[in-house]
Design an enzyme around this catalytic site. Structure first.
Site, PDB file in Angstrom:
ATOM      1  N   LYS A  22       0.833  -1.212   0.000  1.00 41.45           N
ATOM      2  CA  LYS A  22       0.000   0.000   0.000  1.00 41.45           C
ATOM      3  C   LYS A  22       0.862   1.254   0.000  1.00 41.45           C
ATOM      4  O   LYS A  22       0.643   2.172  -0.785  1.00 41.45           O
ATOM      5  CB  LYS A  22      -0.907  -0.002   1.236  1.00 41.45           C
ATOM      6  CG  LYS A  22      -1.611   1.314   1.467  1.00 41.45           C
ATOM      7  CD  LYS A  22      -2.481   1.281   2.705  1.00 41.45           C
ATOM      8  CE  LYS A  22      -1.788   1.669   3.981  1.00 41.45           C
ATOM      9  NZ  LYS A  22      -1.574   3.108   4.187  1.00 41.45           N
ATOM     10  N   ASN A  23       1.855   1.288   0.899  1.00 41.48           N
ATOM     11  CA  ASN A  23       2.636   2.515   1.055  1.00 41.48           C
ATOM     12  C   ASN A  23       3.593   2.775  -0.101  1.00 41.48           C
ATOM     13  O   ASN A  23       4.166   3.849  -0.210  1.00 41.48           O
ATOM     14  CB  ASN A  23       3.408   2.498   2.378  1.00 41.48           C
ATOM     15  CG  ASN A  23       2.477   2.688   3.571  1.00 41.48           C
ATOM     16  OD1 ASN A  23       1.294   2.963   3.392  1.00 41.48           O
ATOM     17  ND2 ASN A  23       3.011   2.539   4.767  1.00 41.48           N
ATOM     18  N   ARG A  91      -4.731  10.116   4.507  1.00 44.70           N
ATOM     19  CA  ARG A  91      -3.573  10.983   4.702  1.00 44.70           C
ATOM     20  C   ARG A  91      -2.570  10.875   3.560  1.00 44.70           C
ATOM     21  O   ARG A  91      -1.903  11.836   3.200  1.00 44.70           O
ATOM     22  CB  ARG A  91      -2.888  10.595   5.996  1.00 44.70           C
ATOM     23  CG  ARG A  91      -2.789  11.670   6.973  1.00 44.70           C
ATOM     24  CD  ARG A  91      -1.702  11.339   7.960  1.00 44.70           C
ATOM     25  NE  ARG A  91      -0.403  11.740   7.429  1.00 44.70           N
ATOM     26  CZ  ARG A  91       0.072  12.963   7.515  1.00 44.70           C
ATOM     27  NH1 ARG A  91      -0.609  13.888   8.103  1.00 44.70           N
ATOM     28  NH2 ARG A  91       1.246  13.272   6.995  1.00 44.70           N
ATOM     29  N   CYS A 115      -4.627  12.366  13.022  1.00 44.96           N
ATOM     30  CA  CYS A 115      -5.362  11.115  13.102  1.00 44.96           C
ATOM     31  C   CYS A 115      -5.067  10.489  14.455  1.00 44.96           C
ATOM     32  O   CYS A 115      -4.302  11.059  15.237  1.00 44.96           O
ATOM     33  CB  CYS A 115      -5.006  10.185  11.942  1.00 44.96           C
ATOM     34  SG  CYS A 115      -3.349   9.552  12.022  1.00 44.96           S
ATOM     35  N   ARG A 120       0.599  14.422  13.195  1.00 44.44           N
ATOM     36  CA  ARG A 120       1.012  14.237  11.804  1.00 44.44           C
ATOM     37  C   ARG A 120       1.129  15.542  11.015  1.00 44.44           C
ATOM     38  O   ARG A 120       0.384  15.786  10.053  1.00 44.44           O
ATOM     39  CB  ARG A 120       0.084  13.239  11.112  1.00 44.44           C
ATOM     40  CG  ARG A 120      -0.074  11.973  11.933  1.00 44.44           C
ATOM     41  CD  ARG A 120      -0.565  10.821  11.155  1.00 44.44           C
ATOM     42  NE  ARG A 120       0.428  10.286  10.253  1.00 44.44           N
ATOM     43  CZ  ARG A 120       0.249   9.171   9.558  1.00 44.44           C
ATOM     44  NH1 ARG A 120      -0.880   8.517   9.658  1.00 44.44           N
ATOM     45  NH2 ARG A 120       1.190   8.725   8.756  1.00 44.44           N
ATOM     46  N   ASP A 306       4.720   0.621  12.016  1.00 45.75           N
ATOM     47  CA  ASP A 306       3.513  -0.030  11.486  1.00 45.75           C
ATOM     48  C   ASP A 306       3.383  -1.499  11.895  1.00 45.75           C
ATOM     49  O   ASP A 306       2.362  -2.129  11.612  1.00 45.75           O
ATOM     50  CB  ASP A 306       3.477   0.084   9.951  1.00 45.75           C
ATOM     51  CG  ASP A 306       3.097   1.487   9.497  1.00 45.75           C
ATOM     52  OD1 ASP A 306       2.722   2.315  10.344  1.00 45.75           O
ATOM     53  OD2 ASP A 306       3.172   1.756   8.273  1.00 45.75           O
ATOM     54  N   ARG A 398      -8.607  -0.791   4.606  1.00 48.57           N
ATOM     55  CA  ARG A 398      -7.785   0.263   4.010  1.00 48.57           C
ATOM     56  C   ARG A 398      -6.423  -0.296   3.616  1.00 48.57           C
ATOM     57  O   ARG A 398      -5.822   0.192   2.653  1.00 48.57           O
ATOM     58  CB  ARG A 398      -7.552   1.391   5.016  1.00 48.57           C
ATOM     59  CG  ARG A 398      -8.700   2.333   5.216  1.00 48.57           C
ATOM     60  CD  ARG A 398      -8.283   3.454   6.142  1.00 48.57           C
ATOM     61  NE  ARG A 398      -6.928   3.869   5.804  1.00 48.57           N
ATOM     62  CZ  ARG A 398      -5.994   4.220   6.678  1.00 48.57           C
ATOM     63  NH1 ARG A 398      -6.255   4.240   7.960  1.00 48.57           N
ATOM     64  NH2 ARG A 398      -4.795   4.564   6.281  1.00 48.57           N
TER      65      ARG A 398
HETATM   66  C1  UD1 Z   1       4.404   6.855   6.280  1.00 46.54           C
HETATM   67  C2  UD1 Z   1       3.491   5.671   6.117  1.00 46.54           C
HETATM   68  C3  UD1 Z   1       2.937   5.224   7.476  1.00 46.54           C
HETATM   69  C4  UD1 Z   1       4.082   4.988   8.461  1.00 46.54           C
HETATM   70  C5  UD1 Z   1       5.002   6.196   8.519  1.00 46.54           C
HETATM   71  C6  UD1 Z   1       6.243   5.977   9.371  1.00 46.54           C
HETATM   72  C7  UD1 Z   1       2.495   6.009   3.912  1.00 46.54           C
HETATM   73  C8  UD1 Z   1       1.273   6.245   3.103  1.00 46.54           C
HETATM   74  N1  UD1 Z   1       2.371   6.037   5.239  1.00 46.54           N
HETATM   75  O1  UD1 Z   1       3.602   7.931   6.774  1.00 46.54           O
HETATM   76  O2  UD1 Z   1       2.205   4.013   7.286  1.00 46.54           O
HETATM   77  O3  UD1 Z   1       3.556   4.753   9.760  1.00 46.54           O
HETATM   78  O4  UD1 Z   1       5.459   6.539   7.187  1.00 46.54           O
HETATM   79  O5  UD1 Z   1       6.941   4.883   8.920  1.00 46.54           O
HETATM   80  O6  UD1 Z   1       3.547   5.730   3.380  1.00 46.54           O
HETATM   81  N2  UD1 Z   1       6.789  14.452  10.699  1.00 46.54           N
HETATM   82  C9  UD1 Z   1       6.992  15.787  10.996  1.00 46.54           C
HETATM   83  N3  UD1 Z   1       6.817  16.689   9.986  1.00 46.54           N
HETATM   84  C10 UD1 Z   1       6.478  16.327   8.721  1.00 46.54           C
HETATM   85  C11 UD1 Z   1       6.264  14.964   8.433  1.00 46.54           C
HETATM   86  C12 UD1 Z   1       6.435  14.042   9.445  1.00 46.54           C
HETATM   87  O7  UD1 Z   1       7.309  16.148  12.115  1.00 46.54           O
HETATM   88  O8  UD1 Z   1       6.350  17.195   7.859  1.00 46.54           O
HETATM   89  C13 UD1 Z   1       6.968  13.447  11.759  1.00 46.54           C
HETATM   90  C14 UD1 Z   1       5.697  12.621  12.033  1.00 46.54           C
HETATM   91  O9  UD1 Z   1       4.835  13.267  12.931  1.00 46.54           O
HETATM   92  C15 UD1 Z   1       6.298  11.351  12.599  1.00 46.54           C
HETATM   93  C16 UD1 Z   1       7.587  11.187  11.784  1.00 46.54           C
HETATM   94  O10 UD1 Z   1       7.896  12.486  11.298  1.00 46.54           O
HETATM   95  O11 UD1 Z   1       6.644  11.547  13.944  1.00 46.54           O
HETATM   96  C17 UD1 Z   1       7.528  10.219  10.644  1.00 46.54           C
HETATM   97  O12 UD1 Z   1       6.399  10.527   9.815  1.00 46.54           O
HETATM   98  P1  UD1 Z   1       6.404  10.258   8.259  1.00 46.54           P
HETATM   99  O13 UD1 Z   1       7.565   9.407   7.886  1.00 46.54           O
HETATM  100  O14 UD1 Z   1       6.258  11.544   7.534  1.00 46.54           O
HETATM  101  O15 UD1 Z   1       5.061   9.442   8.068  1.00 46.54           O
HETATM  102  P2  UD1 Z   1       4.192   9.407   6.736  1.00 46.54           P
HETATM  103  O16 UD1 Z   1       5.100   9.569   5.574  1.00 46.54           O
HETATM  104  O17 UD1 Z   1       3.042  10.326   6.864  1.00 46.54           O
END
Ligand code: UD1
Length: 420
Positions: A22-23, A91, A115, A120, A306, A398
């Protein structure tokens, strides 16, 4: 709305085929917006998140066709607007920002909101796109970004919890069509980023270093159509591996890539689970006695957040005290109270959960709070005595393709109910 009725106590036995990730697939589909030419993505799982992505791509003007596990996307004429009603449901749709900005020089995409697993934020996505020269404002809940042409630049994308996966994907996609060279420091190293870079390179992009903390992207004038097969889902594989171990069964994960699963497999072996990698397949054999383990979630190649909830179930079955520390998402312990309803002994201490085992779990009605928490409840139900009714499984649909069918084929007694 659907729920699952599960009667526990049977070991899982047999073979399961791991679906596409999925990711990986969500950003791959978004990347198809970077070219007018048709793109074909294979090994796309039938998930409600993928169906949302199809709706979102269609809403921005792309023509999307699905046939079996193949999705064809032609983004000849598109517009740079993506509204709240679509984005709030998933998201992952935030990864449209980079491709729309790269291709059109403008994008208006709703902010995704928080969420249950944490706030996030997307500040790092915006930092990266601003570094490429985009002017970005937040207006009435929308990210409004524009530029005459993106310009390559060097940037640092590390955050409080380490790199960002979708932030890295967004910047990498936008930078493919920027003028000059972009260097992302503290880039996410997840296999899904490598998969995306391979697809973008097949489309004519020039990306090196994906899979390492430094990714270099040399901008090109335009990209062309390409075909790509998504990687297998390492989190689905981890989920079935943990389920097999908890149920004391023996399951072969067909198509799983052990090289994407080192951290999970290492902890399973430490807990006394036997692994057989013969013939390119991965077989997981649950021992009678499980040992306690300590796990801390980390960015790749560390233990994935995850798979944290699922691993917690295994800890409830180990003889002794295990400590699980969550370092990526601050409130990702929503499953603890539901596991406690099944009889687990878990105490939260700051970012850590202290799990005392072994617990005899017994069936009860439980409520799924998010995707991976749902998977944990399903594993716990397979272990529990008696019947467990897992409600709100739309979360599960999902991210897990036909999980009830796959488990049934492994011998689980599991029934999908349509609740009125
Ligand atoms: C992706 C995955 C999700 C997984 C996560 C971490 C997808 C669709 N989703 O989510 O399943 O749990 O990686 O492996 O691929 N953060 C910030 N600022 C930002 C972005 C992130 O502070 O602009 C923080 C987040 O709050 C979190 C950490 O960075 O603490 C990692 O998040 P991130 O890697 O961005 O998660 P996603 O890419 O949204």
């Amino acid at each position: 709305m659907y729920s699952l009725l599960i009667e526990g106590g049977r070991p899982l036995e047999g073979e399961v085929t791991i679906s596409g990730a999925k990711n990986a697939v969500l950003p791959l589909m978004a990347a198809a917006l970077l070219t007018r030419e048709p793109c074909v993505i294979r090994r796309v799982p039938a998930l409600s998140d993928v169906a949302f992505m199809v709706r979102i791509l269609t809403a921005v003007g792309a023509k999307v066709r699905s046939q079996g596990d193949t999705v064809s996307i032609e983004a000849n004429r598109i517009r740079g607007f993506c509204d709240y009603d679509l984005v709030r449901k998933m998201r992952g749709s935030v990864c449209l920002l980079g491709p729309l900005l790269g291709r059109l020089g403008q994008a208006k995409v709703s902010l995704p909101g928080g969420c249950v697993i944490g706030t996030r934020p997307i500040d790092l996505h915006l930092k990266g796109l601003r570094a490429l020269g985009a002017k970005i404002q937040i207006d009435s809940g929308y990210v409004c970004a524009q530029t005459r042409r993106l310009k390559g630049s060097a940037m640092f994308l590390g955050g409080r919890a380490g790199p960002t996966v979708l932030g890295t994907a967004n910047v990498m996609m936008a930078a493919t069509l920027a003028e000059g060279v972009t260097v992302i420091q503290s880039a996410a190293c997840e296999p899904e980023i490598v998969d995306l870079a391979e697809f973008l390179n097949a489309m004519g992009a020039q990306i090196t270093g994906a899979g390492s903390p430094t990714i270099t992207i040399t901008g090109v004038k335009e990209l062309h159509g390409a075909e790509h097969e998504a990687i297998p889902d390492r989190i689905e594989a981890a989920t079935f591996a943990i389920a097999a171990a908890c149920s004391r069964g023996e399951v072969t994960l067909r198509g799983a890539r052990p090289e994407h699963l080192h951290a999970v497999l290492d902890k399973l072996e430490e807990a006394g689970v036997r692994l057989d990698r013969a013939g390119g397949n991965l077989t997981v054999k649950g021992g009678r006695r499980l040992r306690p383990v300590d796990v801390t979630t980390q960015p790749y190649a560390g233990f994935p957040t995850d798979a944290q909830a699922q691993m917690m179930v295994l800890m409830t079955q180990a003889s002794g005290i295990s400590i699980l520390t969550e370092r990526i998402f601050e409130t990702r312990f929503m499953h603890v109270s539901e596991l406690a309803r099944l009889g687990a002994d878990i105490t939260i201490e700051g970012p850590s959960a202290v799990v005392k085992g072994p617990s005899v779990l017994s069936g009860a009605p439980v409520m799924a709070s998010d995707l991976r928490a749902s998977a944990a409840l399903v594993i716990a139900s397979l272990v529990a005595r008696g019947r467990t009714h897992v409600k709100r499984i739309y979360h599960l649909d999902r991210g897990y393709e036909r999980i009830d069918d796959k488990l049934r084929r492994l011998g689980a007694r599991i029934q999908r109910l349509s609740d009125s």
